[in-house]
Design a protein around this motif. Structure first.
Motif, PDB file in Angstrom:
ATOM      1  N   UNK A 124      74.566  -9.230   0.369  1.00  0.00           N
ATOM      2  CA  UNK A 124      75.630  -9.408  -0.618  1.00  0.00           C
ATOM      3  C   UNK A 124      75.715 -10.906  -0.892  1.00  0.00           C
ATOM      4  N   UNK A 125      75.478 -11.282  -2.153  1.00  0.00           N
ATOM      5  CA  UNK A 125      75.390 -12.707  -2.496  1.00  0.00           C
ATOM      6  C   UNK A 125      76.472 -13.112  -3.486  1.00  0.00           C
ATOM      7  N   UNK A 126      76.750 -14.401  -3.487  1.00  0.00           N
ATOM      8  CA  UNK A 126      77.563 -15.000  -4.545  1.00  0.00           C
ATOM      9  C   UNK A 126      76.618 -15.615  -5.562  1.00  0.00           C
ATOM     10  N   UNK A 127      76.941 -15.432  -6.840  1.00  0.00           N
ATOM     11  CA  UNK A 127      76.183 -16.075  -7.911  1.00  0.00           C
ATOM     12  C   UNK A 127      77.193 -16.828  -8.753  1.00  0.00           C
ATOM     13  N   UNK A 128      77.030 -18.146  -8.842  1.00  0.00           N
ATOM     14  CA  UNK A 128      78.027 -18.961  -9.565  1.00  0.00           C
ATOM     15  C   UNK A 128      77.389 -19.601 -10.795  1.00  0.00           C
ATOM     16  N   UNK A 129      78.096 -19.518 -11.895  1.00  0.00           N
ATOM     17  CA  UNK A 129      77.538 -19.947 -13.174  1.00  0.00           C
ATOM     18  C   UNK A 129      77.539 -21.454 -13.393  1.00  0.00           C
ATOM     19  N   UNK A 130      78.531 -22.149 -12.864  1.00  0.00           N
ATOM     20  CA  UNK A 130      78.802 -23.499 -13.376  1.00  0.00           C
ATOM     21  C   UNK A 130      78.484 -24.641 -12.443  1.00  0.00           C
ATOM     22  N   UNK A 131      79.183 -25.739 -12.661  1.00  0.00           N
ATOM     23  CA  UNK A 131      78.942 -26.954 -11.887  1.00  0.00           C
ATOM     24  C   UNK A 131      79.996 -27.078 -10.772  1.00  0.00           C
ATOM     25  N   UNK A 132      79.699 -27.891  -9.749  1.00  0.00           N
ATOM     26  CA  UNK A 132      80.605 -28.020  -8.600  1.00  0.00           C
ATOM     27  C   UNK A 132      81.904 -28.751  -8.932  1.00  0.00           C
ATOM     28  N   UNK A 133      81.940 -29.417 -10.081  1.00  0.00           N
ATOM     29  CA  UNK A 133      83.120 -30.250 -10.375  1.00  0.00           C
ATOM     30  C   UNK A 133      83.956 -29.676 -11.514  1.00  0.00           C
ATOM     31  N   UNK A 174      85.539 -26.947  -6.486  1.00  0.00           N
ATOM     32  CA  UNK A 174      85.217 -25.601  -6.971  1.00  0.00           C
ATOM     33  C   UNK A 174      84.388 -24.805  -5.957  1.00  0.00           C
ATOM     34  N   UNK A 175      83.365 -25.432  -5.391  1.00  0.00           N
ATOM     35  CA  UNK A 175      82.511 -24.672  -4.474  1.00  0.00           C
ATOM     36  C   UNK A 175      83.294 -24.205  -3.261  1.00  0.00           C
ATOM     37  N   UNK A 176      84.200 -25.073  -2.784  1.00  0.00           N
ATOM     38  CA  UNK A 176      84.947 -24.713  -1.573  1.00  0.00           C
ATOM     39  C   UNK A 176      85.965 -23.630  -1.872  1.00  0.00           C
ATOM     40  N   UNK A 220      71.550 -28.270  -1.525  1.00  0.00           N
ATOM     41  CA  UNK A 220      70.546 -29.331  -1.529  1.00  0.00           C
ATOM     42  C   UNK A 220      71.147 -30.648  -1.045  1.00  0.00           C
ATOM     43  N   UNK A 221      70.322 -31.527  -0.472  1.00  0.00           N
ATOM     44  CA  UNK A 221      70.836 -32.831  -0.032  1.00  0.00           C
ATOM     45  C   UNK A 221      71.537 -33.602  -1.150  1.00  0.00           C
ATOM     46  N   UNK A 222      71.036 -33.494  -2.367  1.00  0.00           N
ATOM     47  CA  UNK A 222      71.675 -34.228  -3.466  1.00  0.00           C
ATOM     48  C   UNK A 222      73.126 -33.781  -3.625  1.00  0.00           C
ATOM     49  N   UNK A 223      73.375 -32.467  -3.463  1.00  0.00           N
ATOM     50  CA  UNK A 223      74.747 -31.962  -3.551  1.00  0.00           C
ATOM     51  C   UNK A 223      75.566 -32.467  -2.368  1.00  0.00           C
ATOM     52  N   UNK A 224      74.983 -32.428  -1.189  1.00  0.00           N
ATOM     53  CA  UNK A 224      75.711 -32.865   0.008  1.00  0.00           C
ATOM     54  C   UNK A 224      76.117 -34.336  -0.122  1.00  0.00           C
ATOM     55  N   UNK A 225      75.190 -35.165  -0.606  1.00  0.00           N
ATOM     56  CA  UNK A 225      75.518 -36.584  -0.763  1.00  0.00           C
ATOM     57  C   UNK A 225      76.583 -36.786  -1.832  1.00  0.00           C
ATOM     58  N   UNK A 226      76.559 -35.937  -2.856  1.00  0.00           N
ATOM     59  CA  UNK A 226      77.607 -36.017  -3.874  1.00  0.00           C
ATOM     60  C   UNK A 226      78.965 -35.658  -3.273  1.00  0.00           C
ATOM     61  N   UNK A 227      78.998 -34.602  -2.456  1.00  0.00           N
ATOM     62  CA  UNK A 227      80.266 -34.226  -1.818  1.00  0.00           C
ATOM     63  C   UNK A 227      80.773 -35.360  -0.921  1.00  0.00           C
ATOM     64  N   UNK A 228      79.839 -36.020  -0.234  1.00  0.00           N
ATOM     65  CA  UNK A 228      80.225 -37.158   0.617  1.00  0.00           C
ATOM     66  C   UNK A 228      80.842 -38.256  -0.225  1.00  0.00           C
ATOM     67  N   UNK A 229      80.217 -38.482  -1.389  1.00  0.00           N
ATOM     68  CA  UNK A 229      80.682 -39.543  -2.274  1.00  0.00           C
ATOM     69  C   UNK A 229      82.089 -39.220  -2.779  1.00  0.00           C
ATOM     70  N   UNK A 230      82.330 -37.946  -3.109  1.00  0.00           N
ATOM     71  CA  UNK A 230      83.641 -37.567  -3.641  1.00  0.00           C
ATOM     72  C   UNK A 230      84.743 -37.708  -2.605  1.00  0.00           C
ATOM     73  N   UNK A 283      86.305 -36.388   1.609  1.00  0.00           N
ATOM     74  CA  UNK A 283      86.549 -35.218   2.458  1.00  0.00           C
ATOM     75  C   UNK A 283      87.733 -34.366   2.017  1.00  0.00           C
ATOM     76  N   UNK A 284      88.584 -34.919   1.139  1.00  0.00           N
ATOM     77  CA  UNK A 284      89.806 -34.161   0.822  1.00  0.00           C
ATOM     78  C   UNK A 284      89.505 -32.849   0.098  1.00  0.00           C
ATOM     79  N   UNK A 285      88.371 -32.775  -0.595  1.00  0.00           N
ATOM     80  CA  UNK A 285      88.092 -31.550  -1.361  1.00  0.00           C
ATOM     81  C   UNK A 285      87.739 -30.367  -0.455  1.00  0.00           C
ATOM     82  N   UNK A 286      86.766 -30.520   0.464  1.00  0.00           N
ATOM     83  CA  UNK A 286      86.561 -29.401   1.388  1.00  0.00           C
ATOM     84  C   UNK A 286      87.758 -29.182   2.320  1.00  0.00           C
ATOM     85  N   UNK A 287      88.469 -30.272   2.645  1.00  0.00           N
ATOM     86  CA  UNK A 287      89.589 -30.136   3.593  1.00  0.00           C
ATOM     87  C   UNK A 287      90.697 -29.252   3.026  1.00  0.00           C
ATOM     88  N   UNK A 288      90.760 -29.145   1.690  1.00  0.00           N
ATOM     89  CA  UNK A 288      91.833 -28.373   1.062  1.00  0.00           C
ATOM     90  C   UNK A 288      91.595 -26.866   1.139  1.00  0.00           C
TER      91      UNK A 288
END
Ligand code: ATP
Ligand code: MG
Length: 651
Positions: free
Chosen positions: A326-335, A341-343, A357-367, A369-374
């Motif tokens: 059972x998978x999630x399929x998401x149409x849009x962008x993380x922001x 949005x992803x969290x 992907x690492x590029x996404x992980x580094x972007x989340x780091x840049x944004x 911690x408050x976004x995943x923390x919520x």
């Protein structure tokens, strides 16, 4: 916090499987590696038997270097394995796809519904004259119909060529013409960051010069206006709805073409990589099951890639569906609408397995911690990454901030060409080291060789090679067998050369060091871009870094670094010195970047990989070369302008 992470990394801390994870893991014992080696043909045959075959194979492998045939004489159908098999076993009501539209609409698609839709599309394709062996181009966004379109092709034995929905008309045209596709399946538009990407308009531009296309099927997704050419174009809802939901799957030879997919183009002109039926499905199902430790009755699996990349083919469509996930399929962008949005999706669907992907992980780091923390991320039990080397600092951030120290991180090395994961931890059995993809999976053999092709041993660094065939390996480059030989088999003769550099540490762990073309020669020493980038990312101010070598009269090459800072951090001369010292401390004075340029963004391919080839040109003040696969060509111009304005004083 960042200080302690960096200290912890330098202590060489390792991460055994978290106990709560390990107690229920599918594989907890490293003896599988030896078992697979004792009889590797038998090992793969056993994996293939997890699928349904119309006819079993006569021979597991025929290997005439560099051409492999797997499961020779076997017959099966991929869509039947991904759909009918599960419905027949009583799982028709299980959700295959939890689809989340970018504007917030959502839909759950069961295995039975996906089978019916796939069968209807397959019948429509047959009505349009598509036959076994033909090619169908797919240019769509991330909607369930895209998955149905791919499976419909597989059902009738037509090969699909999926073209990422973010590509230009030119890229679409080139790919359609290269594959000589007869039908294009597209949509009126796709949602992307709150606005509509007019897919059909872009397609129309391409279609002006694609004589092989006879029909275009158009899905209505965004309700945006588009032109429909009479006789050629038809709406999905007209053409598909009137079809029967019964479609007998074509019995395909194990070696029949399943799809063509063009590589990301990080290093040059994209190659039309060919994948076939039996071996491909065997290895994607096997790897998806064991690398992600999939429990189909309880897991909710989410791979955030786009179906337009190989990760989407193997780990959104074929692997998960073959395993009844059972998978999630998401149409849009993380922001969109916000950076969480992803969290919020993880929380909403209680996602248990998350692959990005690492590029996404580094972007989340840049944004920050408050976004995943919520959000409540406690459903997660395993997290993974693919696409580039992951910097140890980003790994530790991912492990702590997203996985909350409960989830093993599977760093998976593979390529469009390998079709499936090759080097990766087994999450219940492997002790992890941040930044290392660890070991070749059971059944896979890889080595590291020097210029002459001789193994460098342990420890040692050099060229990563695959020393024997694997089931999901590419069968060639569409229309260009010579390029296939030249690209992968000319350098070391009997070994597949992947183009990546790697090293093994004292414990035999594999560390990917980036493309060999990117390796720098500084004052007689080989220095990998990945290692310098990781040292920069290790600094608490840095979210992302790209490093290239540029010609230097004294040292041969000098290191030029491009750095993106974390939210709220201001660039400045002092920081430049601090970063240079930080690299010197972690690697040595020789690896000190000569210049550091701060940049809000780094040039990336559309699949999110840093384009060092371009940055090298920027650093050399050269012509920029072909930028058609770049995410945003203006970024490079911006970087170039800044770079030229910041020429450093001579040392
Ligand atoms: P092209 O071959 O056209 O230049 P590409 O190599 O970027 O494009 P892909 O097949 O999507 O196209 O990417 C495969 C490459 O991605 C690998 O060769 C490797 O360089 C990198 N890669 C993928 N996963 C990992 C990983 N886990 N660690 C390190 N590198 C990785
Ligand atoms: Mg490549």
């Amino acid at each position: 916090m960042a200080e302690t992470l960096s200290a912890l990394l330098q202590e060489g801390r390792t991460f055994p499987p978290p106990p709560d994870f390990a107690k229920d893991a599918l594989i907890t014992d490293a003896s599988v590696y030896d078992d697979a080696e004792r009889d590797w043909h038998g090992f793969w045959a056993k994996q293939a038997l997890m699928l349904d075959w119309h006819r079993e194979w006569d021979t597991v492998l025929e290997w005439e270097l560099p051409f492999a045939k797997w499961f020779v004489g076997g017959k099966l159908n991929v869509s039947e394995n991904c759909l009918d098999r599960h419905v027949r076993a009583g799982h028709g009501g299980q959700v295959a796809l939890h689809w989340e539209g970018e504007p917030g609409d959502s839909r759950a698609v069961t295995y039975k519904e996906l089978l019916d839709e796939t069968s209807r599309v397959a019948n429509l394709l047959r009505e349009l004259g598509v036959a076994k062996g033909d090619r169908v181009a797919i240019y769509m966004g991330m909607v369930p119909e895209t998955v149905a379109a791919m499976l419909a092709c597989a059902r009738i034995g037509a090969a699909h060529s999926v073209v990422f929905g973010g590509f230009t008309a030119q890229s679409l045209k080139d790919r359609i013409n290269d594959a000589q596709a007869r039908v294009l399946i597209t949509a009126d538009g796709a949602w992307r960051r709150g606005s509509v990407v007019a897919l059909k308009d872009i397609a129309d531009e391409a279609l002006a010069e694609t004589p092989s296309i006879e029909h275009v099927v158009v899905l209505r997704r965004t309700e945006s206006e588009c032109a429909m050419q009479a006789g050629r174009d038809l709406w999905w809802h007209d053409g598909v709805a009137r079809q029967s939901a019964d479609c007998t799957p074509e019995s395909m030879d194990a070696e029949d073409l399943l799809f063509i997919l063009y590589t990301s183009g990080t290093t040059g002109k994209p190659k039309g990589i060919m994948h076939t039926t039996g071996g491909y499905l065997t290895q994607v199902a096997y790897t998806h099951k064991y690398v992600f430790d999939l429990k189909p009755d309880t897991d909710v699996y989410w791979c955030t890639a786009d179906v337009g990349w190989v990760t989407g083919h193997s780990y959104i469509v074929y692997g998960p569906l073959a395993n009844r996930a059972t998978s999630v399929l998401y149409e849009g962008t993380p922001d969109h609408p916000a950076r969480d949005r992803l969290w919020s999706i993880v929380e909403k669907y209680k996602v248990t397995i998350f692959y990005t992907a690492p590029t996404a992980i580094r972007t989340f780091m840049k944004w920050g911690d408050e976004f995943p923390a919520a959000h409540d991320l406690s459903s997660l039990r395993l997290i993974g990454t693919v696409g580039e080397p992951i910097n140890p600092e980003a790994w530790v951030w991912y492990y702590g901030t997203i996985g909350r120290e409960r989830c093993p991180v599977v760093d998976t090395w593979w390529q469009t060409e390998t079709g499936a994961i090759m080097i990766s931890p087994l999450p219940g059995a492997t002790t992890l080291k941040p930044g290392s993809a660890t070991f070749p999976l059971p059944g896979i053999q890889a080595d590291i060789v020097d210029d002459s092709g001789a193994p460098v041993g342990i420890p040692g660094g050099g060229y990563l090679v695959l020393t024997r065939p694997w089931p999901a390996m590419l069968r060639g480059i569409w229309g260009d067998p010579q390029r296939y030989r030249d690209t992968y088999w000319s350098r070391f003769g009997d070994k597949y050369f992947a183009g990546d550099g790697a090293k093994r540490d004292d414990d035999g762990y594999f560390w990917l060091l980036g493309r060999v073309d990117d390796i720098m020669l500084i004052a007689g020493h080989n220095i990998s871009t990945t290692e310098v980038e990781s040292a920069l990312v290790d600094h608490p101010a840095v979210a992302e870094a790209a490093v290239v070598g540029r010609n230097d009269p004294t040292t041969g090459q000098a290191i030029a670094a491009f750095v993106t800072l974390r939210s709220g951090i201001e660039p400045g001369d002092e920081l430049v010195e601090e970063l240079r010292d930080h690299v010197a401390q972690l690697i040595g004075p020789i690896a000190k970047p000569k210049t550091i340029l701060f940049s809000e963004e780094l040039p990336k391919t559309r699949s999110g990989k840093i384009m060092r080839r371009l940055l090298r040109n920027v650093a050399e003040d050269d012509r920029l070369g072909d930028t058609t696969t770049l995410a945003d060509p203006t970024v490079v111009d911006g970087i170039k302008a800044k770079y030229l304005a910041s020429q450093p004083p001579e040392e």
